[in-house]
Write a protein that holds these residues in place. Structure first.
Motif, short mmCIF file in Angstrom:
data_model
loop_
_atom_site.label_atom_id
_atom_site.label_comp_id
_atom_site.label_asym_id
_atom_site.label_seq_id
_atom_site.Cartn_x
_atom_site.Cartn_y
_atom_site.Cartn_z
N MET A 102 0.83 -1.18 0.00
CA MET A 102 0.00 0.00 0.00
C MET A 102 0.88 1.25 0.00
N PRO A 103 0.69 2.12 -0.94
CA PRO A 103 1.48 3.36 -0.95
C PRO A 103 1.20 4.18 0.29
N GLY A 104 2.24 4.73 0.87
CA GLY A 104 2.08 5.57 2.05
C GLY A 104 1.91 4.82 3.35
N ASN A 105 1.86 3.51 3.32
CA ASN A 105 1.70 2.71 4.53
C ASN A 105 3.05 2.15 4.95
N TRP A 106 3.94 3.02 5.43
CA TRP A 106 5.28 2.56 5.77
C TRP A 106 5.30 1.70 7.02
N PHE A 107 4.30 1.82 7.89
CA PHE A 107 4.25 0.91 9.04
C PHE A 107 4.01 -0.51 8.58
N GLY A 108 3.21 -0.68 7.55
CA GLY A 108 2.93 -2.00 7.02
C GLY A 108 4.18 -2.72 6.56
N ARG A 109 5.13 -1.97 6.03
CA ARG A 109 6.39 -2.57 5.59
C ARG A 109 7.31 -2.85 6.77
N LEU A 110 7.20 -2.07 7.83
CA LEU A 110 8.05 -2.26 9.01
C LEU A 110 7.51 -3.36 9.92
N GLY A 111 6.20 -3.47 10.01
CA GLY A 111 5.59 -4.44 10.91
C GLY A 111 4.16 -4.07 11.19
N SER A 112 3.64 -4.58 12.28
CA SER A 112 2.24 -4.31 12.61
C SER A 112 2.08 -4.05 14.11
N PHE A 113 1.02 -3.34 14.43
CA PHE A 113 0.68 -3.04 15.81
C PHE A 113 -0.59 -3.80 16.19
N SER A 114 -0.67 -4.18 17.44
CA SER A 114 -1.90 -4.76 17.98
C SER A 114 -2.07 -4.28 19.40
N VAL A 115 -3.27 -4.41 19.92
CA VAL A 115 -3.58 -3.96 21.28
C VAL A 115 -3.90 -5.19 22.13
N ALA A 116 -3.34 -5.22 23.34
CA ALA A 116 -3.62 -6.29 24.29
C ALA A 116 -4.22 -5.66 25.55
N LEU A 117 -5.31 -6.23 26.01
CA LEU A 117 -5.99 -5.73 27.21
C LEU A 117 -5.88 -6.75 28.33
N SER A 118 -5.79 -6.26 29.55
CA SER A 118 -5.83 -7.10 30.73
C SER A 118 -7.00 -6.60 31.57
N SER A 119 -7.82 -7.52 32.06
CA SER A 119 -8.99 -7.10 32.82
C SER A 119 -9.28 -8.07 33.95
N ALA A 120 -10.11 -7.61 34.86
CA ALA A 120 -10.63 -8.49 35.91
C ALA A 120 -11.68 -9.39 35.25
N GLY A 121 -11.88 -10.55 35.80
CA GLY A 121 -12.87 -11.47 35.23
C GLY A 121 -14.28 -11.00 35.48
#
Length: 59
Positions: free
Chosen positions: A1-20
């Motif tokens: 994808m043009p202009g998506n330099w993060f895509g070429r470097l890698g990817s981000f994701s979000v992790a959540l921790s919560s009480a049950g």
């Protein structure tokens, strides 16, 4: 994808921790304990990092 330099470097994701919660209805944003952003290097960056060498700088 043009202009998506993060895509070429890698990817981000979000992790959540919560009480049950016994039921979905009992879960809300108030039980979230922490949020972490994770980065996973893409193939080219991972190879480059593996091959990188470092030297201690002497001033």
């Amino acid at each position: 994808m043009p202009g998506n330099w993060f895509g070429r470097l890698g990817s981000f994701s979000v992790a959540l921790s919560s009480a049950g919660a016994d039921m979905e209805a009992a879960f809300s944003s108030s039980v979230i304990k922490s949020v972490k952003v994770r980065f996973t290097a893409g193939k080219k960056l991972a190879v480059a990092l593996k091959a990188a060498t470092f030297k201690k700088r002497s001033d």
